[in-house]
Design a protein around this motif. Sequence first.
Motif, PDB file in Angstrom:
ATOM      1  N   ASN A 134       8.862  -2.228   4.561  1.00 13.19           N
ATOM      2  CA  ASN A 134       8.264  -3.952   3.941  1.00 13.19           C
ATOM      3  C   ASN A 134       9.021  -3.814   2.260  1.00 13.19           C
ATOM      4  O   ASN A 134       9.014  -3.550   1.984  1.00 13.19           O
ATOM      5  N   ASP A 135      10.104  -4.839   2.045  1.00 12.64           N
ATOM      6  CA  ASP A 135      10.837  -4.555   0.992  1.00 12.64           C
ATOM      7  C   ASP A 135       9.773  -5.451   0.112  1.00 12.64           C
ATOM      8  O   ASP A 135       9.872  -5.990  -0.999  1.00 12.64           O
ATOM      9  N   GLU A 136       8.916  -6.814   0.618  1.00 15.11           N
ATOM     10  CA  GLU A 136       8.176  -6.976   0.146  1.00 15.11           C
ATOM     11  C   GLU A 136       6.834  -7.082  -1.135  1.00 15.11           C
ATOM     12  O   GLU A 136       6.209  -7.223  -1.632  1.00 15.11           O
ATOM     13  N   THR A 137       5.864  -5.687  -0.016  1.00 15.41           N
ATOM     14  CA  THR A 137       5.059  -5.311  -0.943  1.00 15.41           C
ATOM     15  C   THR A 137       5.251  -4.299  -1.709  1.00 15.41           C
ATOM     16  O   THR A 137       6.681  -3.876  -2.398  1.00 15.41           O
ATOM     17  N   ALA A 138       4.416  -4.526  -2.628  1.00 11.26           N
ATOM     18  CA  ALA A 138       4.264  -3.809  -4.013  1.00 11.26           C
ATOM     19  C   ALA A 138       4.506  -1.838  -4.071  1.00 11.26           C
ATOM     20  O   ALA A 138       5.352  -1.185  -4.240  1.00 11.26           O
ATOM     21  N   ALA A 139       3.832  -1.553  -2.596  1.00 12.96           N
ATOM     22  CA  ALA A 139       3.944   0.016  -2.107  1.00 12.96           C
ATOM     23  C   ALA A 139       3.274   0.141  -0.852  1.00 12.96           C
ATOM     24  O   ALA A 139       2.858  -1.026  -0.338  1.00 12.96           O
ATOM     25  N   GLN A 140       3.408   0.998  -0.014  1.00 11.62           N
ATOM     26  CA  GLN A 140       3.689   1.116   1.042  1.00 11.62           C
ATOM     27  C   GLN A 140       3.316   2.637   2.112  1.00 11.62           C
ATOM     28  O   GLN A 140       3.307   3.669   1.573  1.00 11.62           O
ATOM     29  N   THR A 141       2.485   3.231   3.297  1.00 15.80           N
ATOM     30  CA  THR A 141       2.426   4.184   3.459  1.00 15.80           C
ATOM     31  C   THR A 141       2.631   3.856   5.298  1.00 15.80           C
ATOM     32  O   THR A 141       2.027   3.075   5.511  1.00 15.80           O
ATOM     33  N   VAL A 142       3.719   4.418   5.781  1.00 14.21           N
ATOM     34  CA  VAL A 142       3.881   3.994   6.841  1.00 14.21           C
ATOM     35  C   VAL A 142       3.946   5.299   7.606  1.00 14.21           C
ATOM     36  O   VAL A 142       4.516   6.759   6.830  1.00 14.21           O
TER      37      VAL A 142
END
Length: 127
Positions: A39-47
């Motif tokens: 997701n481009d909209e989140t500051a960071a993420q873990t998939v």
Amino acid sequence: MKCDFHSTIIPLPEVHLFVSASTARAFISGRNCDPNLINDETAAQTVCDCDNNSAYVVLNIRSDISHTAAILAHEAYHVACFAFEQMQEEEPGEEITAYLIQAIHEELVTCFLEYARRDGRDIKVLL
């Protein structure tokens, strides 16, 4: 960038740190994981990728080092939860959880700093 954990206590998933969503998408699509999970909209993420026992940590922001370190601590928590889930550990103890998050966070920060050095960024850390 693949992070290299040295844990003899807990078998950790393979963890990769990306500093752009497009790089992460290209990498995970080659591993038969859905690139639309990024997701481009989140500051960071873990998939989390159960099929490959891998976690992909993606930073979508450029910020000062203290904020980046805090975000990496947040993502380290998600990687730790994934590790426990992969081991089918439903109620890990507080101390082992704390040590695991600390180890994951330390390696994520190390990977990020290595990326920054390679990219020629001047990282100032106040001690």
